[in-house]
Design an enzyme around this catalytic site. Structure first.
Site, PDB file in Angstrom:
ATOM      1  N   HIS A   3       2.847   1.951  -6.650  1.00 49.99           N
ATOM      2  CA  HIS A   3       3.034   0.503  -6.473  1.00 49.99           C
ATOM      3  C   HIS A   3       1.834  -0.147  -5.796  1.00 49.99           C
ATOM      4  CE1 HIS A   3       4.646   1.544  -2.353  1.00 49.99           C
ATOM      5  NE2 HIS A   3       4.044   0.399  -2.057  1.00 49.99           N
ATOM      6  N   ASP A  43       7.103   6.963  -8.071  1.00 52.02           N
ATOM      7  CA  ASP A  43       6.082   6.179  -7.361  1.00 52.02           C
ATOM      8  C   ASP A  43       5.005   7.112  -6.809  1.00 52.02           C
ATOM      9  OD1 ASP A  43       4.775   4.077  -6.189  1.00 52.02           O
ATOM     10  OD2 ASP A  43       6.201   3.827  -4.531  1.00 52.02           O
ATOM     11  N   GLY A  62       1.653  -2.015   4.492  1.00 52.20           N
ATOM     12  CA  GLY A  62       0.311  -1.499   4.752  1.00 52.20           C
ATOM     13  C   GLY A  62       0.287   0.002   4.922  1.00 52.20           C
ATOM     14  N   SER A  96       2.165   1.870   2.886  1.00 51.68           N
ATOM     15  CA  SER A  96       2.516   2.377   1.561  1.00 51.68           C
ATOM     16  C   SER A  96       1.500   3.399   1.071  1.00 51.68           C
ATOM     17  CB  SER A  96       2.582   1.227   0.564  1.00 51.68           C
ATOM     18  OG  SER A  96       3.682   0.405   0.801  1.00 51.68           O
ATOM     19  N   GLY A  97       2.001   4.431   0.398  1.00 48.01           N
ATOM     20  CA  GLY A  97       1.124   5.454  -0.169  1.00 48.01           C
ATOM     21  C   GLY A  97       0.730   6.534   0.812  1.00 48.01           C
TER      22      GLY A  97
END
Length: 875
Positions: A683, A732, A821, A823-824
């Site tokens: 995403h 994801d 922020g 994310s991932g």
């Protein structure tokens, strides 16, 4: 670009015309997609019938078929799919009908010739025809005969009541009974509008069950059911009121405080109440949300009020009281305030000007939850041009978070010209009329520098946006290497609407063709029915849409047919695809075999066995049993620290943590799993997955300041999981390849892939540079300890949105969490003495809220995918 794909125009606005599937041939073509949209004049509907009709016949109409929708596009209600020798006669509910012809690659037939007319809305099917619930017209003689003429059985419903209506009931032409008080109430209860015939022009039904004519010195009107037991207006409704007071007086409108219309955020683009000065039809205002407008004085003795609701949510509605007031001493112009953010402007054009978002140029970003609307009114005979001098708006696919929207007029009822976000400076946009509305909206998280744009009025001499006619013909390609691009492709400009582009790639016998998809973005929908690329090799058909796509597609045969189809609304940046002709690559003997980087195959049990079975040992690059993974030289801090609330991580104690930078700014986190490979979330790339726009830092402690052990690398490949589903945030996971590889040392090293599953309750750790919500330590790497949450319990907390591809973590009491922020980034667990990458920060509701755990991509489910992609893309 206004061709239907079958010759002739696709936009039909004449009151009578013919539509043909094959105007110049005896048989229609194979493998075509044609479409037409019919738009009637105000107060008219469309009656359509086939003079002759013959398509390939099959029971389900899945091969060649004509689909007809009761509205502007394929999102509208489906009237029916027609094939074979269908008897075709129908009418629309409102002013639009949309027709779509699809044919496959085999068998042809005579096709069809269809005629249509605009007729009064009250005339229905006419004559001896019955109007079905799906708007087909069938002979009345067949009603209640036990045969399903309509296709939806509506001609066989309510048959028991035929001819026996009570004294309190009204008998419709199809012999059904309705209460007499439903007659002339503005609602089509008979199905053919017979209960609304002969109601009298003076009644002027508004569609909200009240008179459209509001004449005199005072009165009231409301949305339907405002005071009724339901207390919700109906969906998919258009109502209008025409207010007239004595000449020389003005109109005052007052709203009940109990005002509730679906909120359209930046602008009222869903449900809306729109008010016009009836004298010159100028816009007074457009309203939605749950705050009643202040009283309005309209400097005219005539006003128009319109209410529109879409097909989705409905709310309480509104009540409007109007009265005639003495015009003496009242202003003759309506003053509009600057809005809550001070940037709402009604601009009567007097020369070129500048518009910009708050804080622009101050070194600060725009604020969250900001709305700005600029309405520009130009002189007659001119159009409005807007040129962006600088642009920086949070990006996402189809701009679903922050956005700039441009309309061809001062209202959301006008055509939407463009929806823009991201960090590239967009092209110029032009209105087609002398008015334009530019709306800016930011949500409650993330932001950018904003927009600065120049607007000017340009005298109309020719279409300022003319370009070469979009592709509508088939192109045959026989080179061994080439490139296909969508119309106007430059990575920034949206492709046109109403396209049908076709290419055939033909290779020598015995050869195959591989498509390499370098860039791709179209309108997204689950079934790829709106804008899409269709790839067929006679063996398999693949449809692509949205922003998720495979890196390569290889044919099974020596030819490929490719179609690019777009509808009349919503677009994207298009695509850049290269193709290569080459010898056939033999399939691996077993379905689960591992394919090496030289296309040879090894058995799955040879991966991560400690031996180099592929050239260079690429199958051994990402494993859970590597001795050097998951063991940091600097021990991380233990305990229940938190990102929201802020305890800073020990510098370089999380050496696998990386920062993903999009055009120079931190966007997401990631985890180093091999010297040249980073695992992160898909995403993060909804806005842009072009590698040249991304860089990666490792060895960082500070988000914006330099650190002594930092390493910066270019991203050279973005491998998004081709089953990523943006709506569900499922699958994801994305792999990033950097060049050159990171140097592994005490400050930068790799995490292990999981070799065991972390049980419920296991305390694991996540980290990142995300939002701290004012708790201090912003811009410094932080960590949080979180327990794994039972998946079923998590699913109950997250409204059923959790899949088996996810792992959950968090505390019932909240207070500890990742945030925007992060994310991932990694969700990492210390098991058997090593830190293993159990999850990837994916999604959640809010940050650190009670009973709201976070959802992370379950890396265990993707180990073969990670190993195969790393192995086949490594030297």
């Amino acid at each position: 670009s206004g061709h239907s794909g079958c010759g002739g125009p696709s936009q039909l606005t004449h009151n009578h015309r013919y539509i043909s599937s094959n105007p110049n041939t005896t048989l229609y073509e194979n493998d075509i997609y044609c479409h037409w949209r019919i738009h009637s004049t105000s107060g008219k509907i469309i009656r359509l019938r086939a003079l002759w009709f013959e398509l390939e016949d099959d029971n389900e109409c899945d091969n060649d078929y004509l689909a007809i929708y009761d509205g502007k596009n394929a999102r509208s209600p489906l009237i029916g799919k027609f094939c074979g020798n269908a008897s075709l006669e129908l009418i629309s509910s409102h002013r639009y009908l949309s027709l779509y012809l699809n044919t496959n690659s085999h068998r042809q037939a005579k096709g069809f010739n269809i005629t249509y007319d605009f007729v009064q809305a009250s005339t229905g099917c006419g004559g001896n025809f019955y109007r079905c619930a799906n708007n087909r017209c069938v002979p009345k003689i067949g009603i209640c005969d036990g045969h399903n003429q309509c296709g939806d059985s509506s001609d066989e419903e309510n048959c028991a009541a035929s001819g026996v209506c009570k004294g309190t009931e009204y008998e419709c032409p199809d012999n059904t009974c309705i209460p007499k008080n439903w007659v002339c109430d503005g609602s089509n209860d008979c199905g053919d509008l017979a209960d609304e015939d002969n109601c009298g022009k003076q009644t002027g039904l508004s569609g909200c069950r009240s008179s459209a004519w509001q004449n005199g010195t005072s009165g009231s009107f409301s949305s339907m059911d405002y005071t009724g037991p339901i207390s919700e207006y109906e969906n998919d409704t258009e109502c209008h009121w025409d207010i007239n007071v004595p000449h020389g007086m003005f109109i005052k409108l007052t709203f009940d405080p109990d005002f509730e219309i679906e909120d359209g955020h930046a602008v009222c683009d869903t449900d809306r109440l729109t008010i016009f000065n009836g004298k010159d039809h100028s816009l007074v205002g457009e309203y939605c949300g749950d705050t009643a407008p202040d009283p309005i004085i309209i400097p005219s003795d005539h006003a128009l009020v319109k209410f529109f609701s879409d097909e989705e949510s409905s709310f309480k509605g509104f009540m409007v009281h109007w009265e005639a007031v003495d015009a003496t001493g009242l202003p003759t112009e309506i003053k509009h305030d600057a809005g809550p953010d001070g940037c709402d402007q009604w601009i009567n054009y007097s020369g070129p000007g500048i518009i910009q978002t708050p804080n622009f140029g101050s070194g600060k970003n725009y604020e969250v939850n900001t709305t700005c609307v600029w309405r520009i009114f130009g002189p007659e005979g001119y159009v409005i041009k807007v040129h962006f001098n600088d642009f920086g708006v949070e990006g996402s696919f189809l701009c679903k978070y922050d956005s700039v929207r441009i309309y061809d007029g001062p209202s959301t009822a006008d055509d939407l010209l463009a929806t823009i976000c991201g960090r590239r400076v967009p092209r110029d946009e032009w209105s087609k009329t002398n008015n334009m509305m530019i709306a800016f909206y930011s949500d409650r998280s993330y932001n950018g520098k904003g927009i600065n744009a120049t607007f000017e009025a340009v005298k109309v001499t020719s279409d300022p946006q003319t370009h070469d006619t979009a592709c509508t013909k088939r192109v045959t390609l026989r080179d061994n290497h080439g490139m296909l691009t969508s119309d106007l492709f430059d990575g920034v400009t949206e492709y046109p609407n109403d396209l049908l582009c076709r290419w055939t790639i033909t290779a020598p016998a015995g050869k195959v063709i591989t498509l390499t998809i370098n860039s791709f973005q179209t309108e997204e929908d689950e079934d790829c029915q709106y804008d899409y690329v269709s790839i067929t090799d006679g063996h398999k058909n693949t449809r692509l849409c949205g922003f998720v796509y495979p890196e390569y597609i290889t044919s099974k045969r020596n030819s490929l047919n490719i179609r690019f189809v777009t509808d009349e609304s919503i677009g994207g940046f298009g695509f850049n695809i290269t193709y290569d002709v080459h010898d056939r690559i033999p399939a691996c003997p077993n379905a689960d075999d591992f394919r090496c980087n030289d296309n040879s195959c090894i058995r799955a049990n040879q991966v991560c066995n400690g031996q180099d079975d592929c050239p260079g040992g690429t199958e051994e690059l990402v494993c859970g049993n590597v001795a050097t993974c998951g063991v940091p030289a600097i021990t991380p801090a233990a305990g229940n620290t938190k990102i929201v609330g802020g305890k800073i991580a020990i510098p370089n104690s999380l050496p696998w943590q990386v920062s993903l930078r999009f055009l120079g700014s931190h966007m997401c986190g990631g985890t180093l799993i091999a010297p040249q490979w980073v695992a992160t979330a898909s995403h993060c790339f909804e806005e842009n997955r072009d590698p040249k726009n991304w860089k990666i830092y490792a060895g960082k402690q500070h988000e914006k300041k330099d650190d002594p052990h930092q390493q910066l690398r270019d991203v050279v490949k973005v491998l998004m999981h081709d089953q990523y589903k943006a709506a569900e945030i499922d699958n994801d996971i994305t792999l990033l390849k950097v060049d050159p590889p990171f140097t592994i040392n005490d400050y930068v090293s790799v995490a292990c892939l999981p070799t065991e599953t972390a049980p419920d309750g296991t305390e694991c750790m996540s980290s990142g540079w995300g939002e701290t919500e004012g708790t201090g330590g912003a811009g410094i790497l932080k960590q949080v300890a979180l327990p794994v949450v039972n998946l079923q319990s998590c699913n109950a907390s997250l409204d059923g949105g959790v899949t088996a591809n996810m792992i959950c973590a968090g505390f019932d009491a909240g207070g500890h969490d990742t945030c925007q922020g992060d994310s991932g980034g990694p969700f990492i667990c210390k098991l058997s003495g090593k830190w293993q990458l159990e999850g990837i920060v994916s999604w959640g509701y809010g940050c650190a809220e009670p009973d709201s755990p976070g959802a992370y991509t379950r890396v265990e489910n993707y180990i073969p995918w990670l190993q195969q992609n790393v192995g086949s893309h490594s030297p």
